[in-house]
Motif scaffolding. Structure first.
Motif, PDB file in Angstrom:
ATOM      1  N   GLY A  17       0.816  -1.212   0.000  1.00 16.85           N
ATOM      2  CA  GLY A  17       0.000   0.000   0.000  1.00 16.85           C
ATOM      3  C   GLY A  17       0.849   1.260   0.000  1.00 16.85           C
ATOM      4  O   GLY A  17       2.068   1.218  -0.162  1.00 16.85           O
ATOM      5  N   LYS A  18       0.192   2.393   0.224  1.00 22.79           N
ATOM      6  CA  LYS A  18       0.880   3.691   0.136  1.00 22.79           C
ATOM      7  C   LYS A  18       1.922   3.881   1.234  1.00 22.79           C
ATOM      8  O   LYS A  18       2.851   4.661   1.068  1.00 22.79           O
ATOM      9  N   ASP A  19       1.778   3.173   2.347  1.00 29.26           N
ATOM     10  CA  ASP A  19       2.713   3.308   3.465  1.00 29.26           C
ATOM     11  C   ASP A  19       3.673   2.128   3.564  1.00 29.26           C
ATOM     12  O   ASP A  19       4.223   1.856   4.636  1.00 29.26           O
ATOM     13  N   LYS A  20       3.919   1.437   2.468  1.00 28.16           N
ATOM     14  CA  LYS A  20       4.788   0.255   2.466  1.00 28.16           C
ATOM     15  C   LYS A  20       6.167   0.601   3.028  1.00 28.16           C
ATOM     16  O   LYS A  20       6.763   1.620   2.667  1.00 28.16           O
ATOM     17  N   GLY A  21       6.637  -0.241   3.945  1.00 27.46           N
ATOM     18  CA  GLY A  21       7.957  -0.041   4.532  1.00 27.46           C
ATOM     19  C   GLY A  21       7.956   0.724   5.843  1.00 27.46           C
ATOM     20  O   GLY A  21       8.933   0.703   6.574  1.00 27.46           O
ATOM     21  N   LYS A  22       6.861   1.412   6.154  1.00 25.17           N
ATOM     22  CA  LYS A  22       6.783   2.165   7.405  1.00 25.17           C
ATOM     23  C   LYS A  22       6.567   1.224   8.579  1.00 25.17           C
ATOM     24  O   LYS A  22       5.912   0.190   8.439  1.00 25.17           O
ATOM     25  N   THR A  23       7.129   1.590   9.723  1.00 29.80           N
ATOM     26  CA  THR A  23       6.925   0.782  10.918  1.00 29.80           C
ATOM     27  C   THR A  23       6.159   1.590  11.952  1.00 29.80           C
ATOM     28  O   THR A  23       6.201   2.822  11.941  1.00 29.80           O
ATOM     29  N   GLY A  24       5.483   0.899  12.847  1.00 27.68           N
ATOM     30  CA  GLY A  24       4.727   1.558  13.902  1.00 27.68           C
ATOM     31  C   GLY A  24       4.236   0.539  14.903  1.00 27.68           C
ATOM     32  O   GLY A  24       4.435  -0.669  14.742  1.00 27.68           O
ATOM     33  N   GLU A  25       3.588   1.045  15.932  1.00 23.81           N
ATOM     34  CA  GLU A  25       3.060   0.172  16.980  1.00 23.81           C
ATOM     35  C   GLU A  25       1.553   0.051  16.809  1.00 23.81           C
ATOM     36  O   GLU A  25       0.888   1.012  16.453  1.00 23.81           O
ATOM     37  N   ILE A  26       1.033  -1.138  17.087  1.00 26.23           N
ATOM     38  CA  ILE A  26      -0.410  -1.347  16.975  1.00 26.23           C
ATOM     39  C   ILE A  26      -1.084  -0.690  18.173  1.00 26.23           C
ATOM     40  O   ILE A  26      -0.775  -1.012  19.316  1.00 26.23           O
ATOM     41  N   THR A  27      -1.986   0.269  17.891  1.00 28.41           N
ATOM     42  CA  THR A  27      -2.684   0.974  18.961  1.00 28.41           C
ATOM     43  C   THR A  27      -4.050   0.368  19.237  1.00 28.41           C
ATOM     44  O   THR A  27      -4.593   0.539  20.322  1.00 28.41           O
ATOM     45  N   ARG A  28      -4.611  -0.331  18.230  1.00 28.48           N
ATOM     46  CA  ARG A  28      -5.935  -0.918  18.398  1.00 28.48           C
ATOM     47  C   ARG A  28      -6.062  -2.122  17.485  1.00 28.48           C
ATOM     48  O   ARG A  28      -5.559  -2.111  16.362  1.00 28.48           O
ATOM     49  N   SER A  29      -6.725  -3.161  17.977  1.00 27.41           N
ATOM     50  CA  SER A  29      -6.958  -4.355  17.185  1.00 27.41           C
ATOM     51  C   SER A  29      -8.458  -4.569  17.058  1.00 27.41           C
ATOM     52  O   SER A  29      -9.190  -4.428  18.034  1.00 27.41           O
ATOM     53  N   ILE A  30      -8.919  -4.889  15.838  1.00 31.85           N
ATOM     54  CA  ILE A  30     -10.343  -5.123  15.594  1.00 31.85           C
ATOM     55  C   ILE A  30     -10.468  -6.537  15.019  1.00 31.85           C
ATOM     56  O   ILE A  30     -10.573  -6.718  13.803  1.00 31.85           O
ATOM     57  N   PRO A  31     -10.449  -7.573  15.888  1.00 34.08           N
ATOM     58  CA  PRO A  31     -10.433  -8.952  15.394  1.00 34.08           C
ATOM     59  C   PRO A  31     -11.679  -9.349  14.609  1.00 34.08           C
ATOM     60  O   PRO A  31     -11.606 -10.157  13.689  1.00 34.08           O
ATOM     61  N   LYS A  32     -12.829  -8.755  14.937  1.00 30.28           N
ATOM     62  CA  LYS A  32     -14.080  -9.087  14.250  1.00 30.28           C
ATOM     63  C   LYS A  32     -13.981  -8.791  12.750  1.00 30.28           C
ATOM     64  O   LYS A  32     -14.465  -9.549  11.917  1.00 30.28           O
ATOM     65  N   VAL A  37      -5.107  -0.924  13.807  1.00 30.43           N
ATOM     66  CA  VAL A  37      -4.758   0.486  13.648  1.00 30.43           C
ATOM     67  C   VAL A  37      -3.306   0.630  14.081  1.00 30.43           C
ATOM     68  O   VAL A  37      -2.943   0.248  15.200  1.00 30.43           O
ATOM     69  N   VAL A  38      -2.465   1.144  13.169  1.00 29.67           N
ATOM     70  CA  VAL A  38      -1.041   1.293  13.437  1.00 29.67           C
ATOM     71  C   VAL A  38      -0.731   2.776  13.587  1.00 29.67           C
ATOM     72  O   VAL A  38      -1.166   3.600  12.778  1.00 29.67           O
ATOM     73  N   SER A  39       0.036   3.129  14.628  1.00 34.47           N
ATOM     74  CA  SER A  39       0.336   4.540  14.892  1.00 34.47           C
ATOM     75  C   SER A  39       1.204   5.129  13.776  1.00 34.47           C
ATOM     76  O   SER A  39       2.194   4.533  13.365  1.00 34.47           O
ATOM     77  N   GLY A  40       0.782   6.285  13.270  1.00 37.59           N
ATOM     78  CA  GLY A  40       1.530   7.006  12.247  1.00 37.59           C
ATOM     79  C   GLY A  40       1.425   6.441  10.845  1.00 37.59           C
ATOM     80  O   GLY A  40       2.135   6.880   9.947  1.00 37.59           O
ATOM     81  N   VAL A  41       0.543   5.472  10.630  1.00 36.26           N
ATOM     82  CA  VAL A  41       0.424   4.820   9.331  1.00 36.26           C
ATOM     83  C   VAL A  41      -1.031   4.871   8.877  1.00 36.26           C
ATOM     84  O   VAL A  41      -1.940   4.850   9.697  1.00 36.26           O
ATOM     85  N   ASN A  42      -1.249   4.945   7.549  1.00 34.87           N
ATOM     86  CA  ASN A  42      -2.589   4.948   6.956  1.00 34.87           C
ATOM     87  C   ASN A  42      -3.418   6.120   7.478  1.00 34.87           C
ATOM     88  O   ASN A  42      -4.517   5.950   7.976  1.00 34.87           O
ATOM     89  N   ILE A  43      -2.867   7.325   7.337  1.00 40.30           N
ATOM     90  CA  ILE A  43      -3.528   8.536   7.811  1.00 40.30           C
ATOM     91  C   ILE A  43      -4.639   8.918   6.843  1.00 40.30           C
ATOM     92  O   ILE A  43      -4.416   9.081   5.648  1.00 40.30           O
ATOM     93  N   ALA A  44      -5.866   9.040   7.383  1.00 37.30           N
ATOM     94  CA  ALA A  44      -7.022   9.440   6.581  1.00 37.30           C
ATOM     95  C   ALA A  44      -7.390  10.869   6.952  1.00 37.30           C
ATOM     96  O   ALA A  44      -7.340  11.245   8.123  1.00 37.30           O
ATOM     97  N   THR A  45      -7.748  11.673   5.951  1.00 35.58           N
ATOM     98  CA  THR A  45      -8.131  13.059   6.169  1.00 35.58           C
ATOM     99  C   THR A  45      -9.632  13.189   5.995  1.00 35.58           C
ATOM    100  O   THR A  45     -10.187  12.793   4.965  1.00 35.58           O
ATOM    101  N   ARG A  46     -10.291  13.717   7.013  1.00 32.95           N
ATOM    102  CA  ARG A  46     -11.740  13.900   6.950  1.00 32.95           C
ATOM    103  C   ARG A  46     -12.034  15.403   6.986  1.00 32.95           C
ATOM    104  O   ARG A  46     -11.520  16.111   7.845  1.00 32.95           O
ATOM    105  N   HIS A  47     -12.856  15.870   6.058  1.00 31.25           N
ATOM    106  CA  HIS A  47     -13.267  17.268   6.019  1.00 31.25           C
ATOM    107  C   HIS A  47     -14.484  17.419   6.924  1.00 31.25           C
ATOM    108  O   HIS A  47     -15.493  16.766   6.709  1.00 31.25           O
ATOM    109  N   THR A  48     -14.372  18.288   7.931  1.00 34.86           N
ATOM    110  CA  THR A  48     -15.483  18.452   8.868  1.00 34.86           C
ATOM    111  C   THR A  48     -16.079  19.848   8.771  1.00 34.86           C
ATOM    112  O   THR A  48     -15.356  20.830   8.589  1.00 34.86           O
ATOM    113  N   LYS A  49     -17.405  19.902   8.917  1.00 35.73           N
ATOM    114  CA  LYS A  49     -18.106  21.180   8.928  1.00 35.73           C
ATOM    115  C   LYS A  49     -17.955  21.820  10.301  1.00 35.73           C
ATOM    116  O   LYS A  49     -17.805  21.120  11.302  1.00 35.73           O
TER     117      LYS A  49
END
Length: 105
Positions: A17-32, A37-49
């Motif tokens: 993916g776009k963050d290939k090669g980056k390392t980080g710590e797992i902050t949250r796991s969603i086994p279901k 969720v990895v810290s500092g990786v896969n940053i999504a930008t949301r536009h808020t009103k």
């Protein structure tokens, strides 16, 4: 239920993916959903009103969940490794395949 090969607090490396090669710590796991969720990786930008709670509005950046198959446990020298389970002293422990070292947790 099978034991998790990757858990919260583990150091992981992104394999694709776009963050290939980056390392980080797992902050949250969603086994279901099979996601983490990895810290500092896969940053999504949301536009808020603007709202009463946030009168400014604008761009909010946060870490988005990514599929667990896109990350691998990282060894001490920074290389990805698979994880297997072994029984040591009557306890089931996680072991790095490449180095054979026990993964705490």
């Amino acid at each position: 239920m099978a034991s998790a090969r990757i858990k919260k607090g583990d150091k992981v490396i992104v394999l694709s993916g776009k963050d290939k090669g980056k390392t980080g710590e797992i902050t949250r796991s969603i086994p279901k959903d099979g996601k983490v969720v990895v810290s500092g990786v896969n940053i999504a930008t949301r536009h808020t009103k603007p709202t009463q709670g946030d009168p400014q509005g604008g761009l909010v950046r946060s870490e988005a969940p990514m599929h667990i198959s896109k990350v691998a446990h990282v060894t001490a020298d920074g290389k990805p490794t698979r994880v297997r389970f072994e029984t040591k002293d009557g306890k089931k422990v996680r072991v790095a395949v490449k180095t054979g070292e026990t993964i705490n947790g």
